[in-house]
Design a protein around this motif. Structure first.
Motif, PDB file in Angstrom:
ATOM      1  N   PHE A 171       0.854  -1.200   0.000  1.00 36.92           N
ATOM      2  CA  PHE A 171       0.000   0.000   0.000  1.00 36.92           C
ATOM      3  C   PHE A 171       0.888   1.248   0.000  1.00 36.92           C
ATOM      4  O   PHE A 171       1.026   1.926   1.029  1.00 36.92           O
ATOM      5  N   PRO A 172       1.484   1.590  -1.131  1.00 40.16           N
ATOM      6  CA  PRO A 172       2.429   2.721  -1.157  1.00 40.16           C
ATOM      7  C   PRO A 172       1.791   4.079  -0.847  1.00 40.16           C
ATOM      8  O   PRO A 172       2.493   5.001  -0.429  1.00 40.16           O
ATOM      9  N   GLU A 173       0.484   4.196  -0.992  1.00 41.51           N
ATOM     10  CA  GLU A 173      -0.196   5.480  -0.753  1.00 41.51           C
ATOM     11  C   GLU A 173      -0.564   5.699   0.708  1.00 41.51           C
ATOM     12  O   GLU A 173      -1.056   6.772   1.071  1.00 41.51           O
ATOM     13  N   VAL A 174      -0.313   4.706   1.572  1.00 43.63           N
ATOM     14  CA  VAL A 174      -0.729   4.781   2.976  1.00 43.63           C
ATOM     15  C   VAL A 174       0.485   5.043   3.871  1.00 43.63           C
ATOM     16  O   VAL A 174       1.512   4.374   3.753  1.00 43.63           O
ATOM     17  N   MET A 175       0.358   6.026   4.764  1.00 41.08           N
ATOM     18  CA  MET A 175       1.415   6.346   5.728  1.00 41.08           C
ATOM     19  C   MET A 175       1.538   5.203   6.746  1.00 41.08           C
ATOM     20  O   MET A 175       0.527   4.599   7.114  1.00 41.08           O
ATOM     21  N   VAL A 176       2.761   4.919   7.198  1.00 42.04           N
ATOM     22  CA  VAL A 176       3.005   3.879   8.190  1.00 42.04           C
ATOM     23  C   VAL A 176       3.655   4.507   9.408  1.00 42.04           C
ATOM     24  O   VAL A 176       4.692   5.174   9.296  1.00 42.04           O
ATOM     25  N   TYR A 177       3.020   4.320  10.578  1.00 40.67           N
ATOM     26  CA  TYR A 177       3.553   4.819  11.842  1.00 40.67           C
ATOM     27  C   TYR A 177       3.880   3.635  12.740  1.00 40.67           C
ATOM     28  O   TYR A 177       3.345   2.548  12.571  1.00 40.67           O
ATOM     29  N   GLU A 178       4.736   3.904  13.721  1.00 38.76           N
ATOM     30  CA  GLU A 178       5.173   2.837  14.609  1.00 38.76           C
ATOM     31  C   GLU A 178       4.908   3.217  16.059  1.00 38.76           C
ATOM     32  O   GLU A 178       5.362   4.267  16.521  1.00 38.76           O
ATOM     33  N   GLU A 179       4.156   2.377  16.763  1.00 35.20           N
ATOM     34  CA  GLU A 179       3.869   2.448  18.198  1.00 35.20           C
ATOM     35  C   GLU A 179       2.954   3.601  18.629  1.00 35.20           C
ATOM     36  O   GLU A 179       2.178   3.433  19.529  1.00 35.20           O
ATOM     37  N   ASP A 180       3.046   4.785  18.030  1.00 35.64           N
ATOM     38  CA  ASP A 180       2.185   5.910  18.400  1.00 35.64           C
ATOM     39  C   ASP A 180       1.793   6.704  17.159  1.00 35.64           C
ATOM     40  O   ASP A 180       2.608   6.882  16.254  1.00 35.64           O
ATOM     41  N   LEU A 181       0.559   7.201  17.168  1.00 40.58           N
ATOM     42  CA  LEU A 181       0.136   8.103  16.101  1.00 40.58           C
ATOM     43  C   LEU A 181       0.480   9.526  16.513  1.00 40.58           C
ATOM     44  O   LEU A 181       0.187   9.939  17.639  1.00 40.58           O
ATOM     45  N   PRO A 182       1.102  10.299  15.628  1.00 45.08           N
ATOM     46  CA  PRO A 182       1.361  11.697  15.977  1.00 45.08           C
ATOM     47  C   PRO A 182       0.050  12.468  16.097  1.00 45.08           C
ATOM     48  O   PRO A 182      -0.992  12.022  15.621  1.00 45.08           O
ATOM     49  N   GLU A 183       0.104  13.603  16.720  1.00 52.83           N
ATOM     50  CA  GLU A 183      -1.095  14.393  16.981  1.00 52.83           C
ATOM     51  C   GLU A 183      -1.875  14.710  15.710  1.00 52.83           C
ATOM     52  O   GLU A 183      -3.085  14.566  15.665  1.00 52.83           O
TER      53      GLU A 183
ATOM     54  N   TYR B 282     -12.391  -3.737   5.424  1.00 57.76           N
ATOM     55  CA  TYR B 282     -12.562  -5.126   4.999  1.00 57.76           C
ATOM     56  C   TYR B 282     -11.643  -5.449   3.819  1.00 57.76           C
ATOM     57  O   TYR B 282     -10.970  -6.483   3.807  1.00 57.76           O
ATOM     58  N   GLN B 283     -11.608  -4.560   2.824  1.00 59.93           N
ATOM     59  CA  GLN B 283     -10.770  -4.772   1.638  1.00 59.93           C
ATOM     60  C   GLN B 283      -9.284  -4.820   2.005  1.00 59.93           C
ATOM     61  O   GLN B 283      -8.542  -5.689   1.522  1.00 59.93           O
ATOM     62  N   LYS B 284      -8.852  -3.913   2.869  1.00 59.15           N
ATOM     63  CA  LYS B 284      -7.444  -3.907   3.297  1.00 59.15           C
ATOM     64  C   LYS B 284      -7.129  -5.165   4.103  1.00 59.15           C
ATOM     65  O   LYS B 284      -6.060  -5.756   3.959  1.00 59.15           O
ATOM     66  N   GLY B 285      -8.059  -5.586   4.954  1.00 58.04           N
ATOM     67  CA  GLY B 285      -7.856  -6.789   5.761  1.00 58.04           C
ATOM     68  C   GLY B 285      -7.695  -8.026   4.898  1.00 58.04           C
ATOM     69  O   GLY B 285      -6.819  -8.865   5.137  1.00 58.04           O
ATOM     70  N   MET B 286      -8.536  -8.162   3.866  1.00 59.12           N
ATOM     71  CA  MET B 286      -8.433  -9.303   2.961  1.00 59.12           C
ATOM     72  C   MET B 286      -7.113  -9.269   2.189  1.00 59.12           C
ATOM     73  O   MET B 286      -6.462 -10.300   2.002  1.00 59.12           O
ATOM     74  N   ALA B 287      -6.701  -8.094   1.764  1.00 58.00           N
ATOM     75  CA  ALA B 287      -5.427  -7.963   1.052  1.00 58.00           C
ATOM     76  C   ALA B 287      -4.256  -8.343   1.958  1.00 58.00           C
ATOM     77  O   ALA B 287      -3.298  -8.983   1.513  1.00 58.00           O
ATOM     78  N   LEU B 288      -4.327  -7.975   3.236  1.00 64.64           N
ATOM     79  CA  LEU B 288      -3.264  -8.334   4.181  1.00 64.64           C
ATOM     80  C   LEU B 288      -3.248  -9.841   4.441  1.00 64.64           C
ATOM     81  O   LEU B 288      -2.180 -10.457   4.508  1.00 64.64           O
TER      82      LEU B 288
ATOM     83  N   GLY C  72      -1.121 -17.361  12.895  1.00 64.69           N
ATOM     84  CA  GLY C  72      -2.334 -16.801  13.487  1.00 64.69           C
ATOM     85  C   GLY C  72      -2.755 -15.471  12.910  1.00 64.69           C
ATOM     86  O   GLY C  72      -3.239 -14.607  13.642  1.00 64.69           O
ATOM     87  N   LYS C  73      -2.603 -15.285  11.598  1.00 62.49           N
ATOM     88  CA  LYS C  73      -3.019 -14.014  10.996  1.00 62.49           C
ATOM     89  C   LYS C  73      -4.535 -13.879  11.107  1.00 62.49           C
ATOM     90  O   LYS C  73      -5.275 -14.797  10.767  1.00 62.49           O
ATOM     91  N   LYS C  74      -4.980 -12.716  11.624  1.00 63.81           N
ATOM     92  CA  LYS C  74      -6.411 -12.436  11.762  1.00 63.81           C
ATOM     93  C   LYS C  74      -6.677 -10.995  11.367  1.00 63.81           C
ATOM     94  O   LYS C  74      -5.847 -10.119  11.555  1.00 63.81           O
ATOM     95  N   SER C  75      -7.873 -10.779  10.855  1.00 59.67           N
ATOM     96  CA  SER C  75      -8.302  -9.452  10.457  1.00 59.67           C
ATOM     97  C   SER C  75      -9.670  -9.190  11.068  1.00 59.67           C
ATOM     98  O   SER C  75     -10.585  -9.990  10.881  1.00 59.67           O
ATOM     99  N   ALA C  76      -9.812  -8.081  11.788  1.00 60.76           N
ATOM    100  CA  ALA C  76     -11.094  -7.724  12.400  1.00 60.76           C
ATOM    101  C   ALA C  76     -11.241  -6.202  12.403  1.00 60.76           C
ATOM    102  O   ALA C  76     -10.262  -5.482  12.577  1.00 60.76           O
TER     103      ALA C  76
ATOM    104  N   GLN D 102     -15.025  -0.272  15.315  1.00 56.52           N
ATOM    105  CA  GLN D 102     -15.164   1.183  15.323  1.00 56.52           C
ATOM    106  C   GLN D 102     -14.406   1.824  14.153  1.00 56.52           C
ATOM    107  O   GLN D 102     -13.675   2.784  14.306  1.00 56.52           O
ATOM    108  N   ASN D 103     -14.601   1.239  12.967  1.00 51.84           N
ATOM    109  CA  ASN D 103     -13.998   1.726  11.722  1.00 51.84           C
ATOM    110  C   ASN D 103     -12.474   1.691  11.717  1.00 51.84           C
ATOM    111  O   ASN D 103     -11.827   2.452  10.992  1.00 51.84           O
ATOM    112  N   ILE D 104     -11.886   0.823  12.536  1.00 55.85           N
ATOM    113  CA  ILE D 104     -10.442   0.617  12.543  1.00 55.85           C
ATOM    114  C   ILE D 104     -10.180  -0.871  12.321  1.00 55.85           C
ATOM    115  O   ILE D 104     -10.730  -1.712  13.025  1.00 55.85           O
ATOM    116  N   LEU D 105      -9.354  -1.175  11.336  1.00 55.99           N
ATOM    117  CA  LEU D 105      -8.971  -2.554  11.059  1.00 55.99           C
ATOM    118  C   LEU D 105      -7.837  -2.954  12.005  1.00 55.99           C
ATOM    119  O   LEU D 105      -6.890  -2.187  12.207  1.00 55.99           O
ATOM    120  N   HIS D 106      -7.946  -4.145  12.569  1.00 58.36           N
ATOM    121  CA  HIS D 106      -6.866  -4.703  13.395  1.00 58.36           C
ATOM    122  C   HIS D 106      -6.416  -6.000  12.734  1.00 58.36           C
ATOM    123  O   HIS D 106      -7.133  -6.996  12.750  1.00 58.36           O
TER     124      HIS D 106
END
Length: 136
Positions: free
Chosen positions: A17-29, A76-82, A95-99, A102-106
């Motif tokens: 997903f080259p168009e999506v920003m990737v953050y680590e451990e914390d989201l900036p403000e 859902y689409q991103k989860g299936m792709a992952l 144990g890969k799982k996608s759920a 509250q509109n956030i994919l885990h």
């Protein structure tokens, strides 16, 4: 080794997903959506074979959609792709799982790896050998 693994996760997300920003451990403000957030859920250490240490790491890759009114479908689409395309060279993912909540994919998974322990050089001590042999 843990940092190498996180870098591999970031690189794979950027590849998929080259168009999506990737953050680590914390989201900036003022983070920008869409975004992935890589979080370490748990880590465990155990004994491996042959003087090695085994590690089990669990990760949660959260996805924050920028689509209003379609966030669930986007997640859902991103989860299936992952689930289909997320593989890391040199690591076995379990144990890969996608759920979506509250509109956030885990997207969660575990990986296990071993590292050789550093063993200090042991030197043999000099021992005296008794050569008192009785002759008949």
């Amino acid at each position: 080794m843990g940092e190498d693994l996180k870098n591999a996760i970031k690189a794979k997300l950027a590849e998929l997903f080259p168009e999506v920003m990737v953050y680590e451990e914390d989201l900036p403000e003022n983070y920008q959506k869409p975004a992935f957030l890589i979080s370490t859920i748990s880590a465990a250490e155990g004994r491996g074979l042959g003087g090695r240490k085994g590690y089990l790491l669990s990760f949660d890759v959260s996805y924050y959609s920028d689509l209003t009114g379609q966030a669930n479908n986007d997640c859902y689409q991103k989860g299936m792709a992952l689930l289909k395309g997320f593989q890391l060279s040199g690591y076995r993912l379990k144990g890969k799982k996608s759920a979506t909540a509250q509109n956030i994919l885990h997207f969660t998974f575990e990986t296990q790896y071993t590292v050789a322990e550093e063993v200090a050089d042991l030197k043999m001590e000099q021992k005296e050998l008794s050569t008192n042999i009785k002759e008949d």
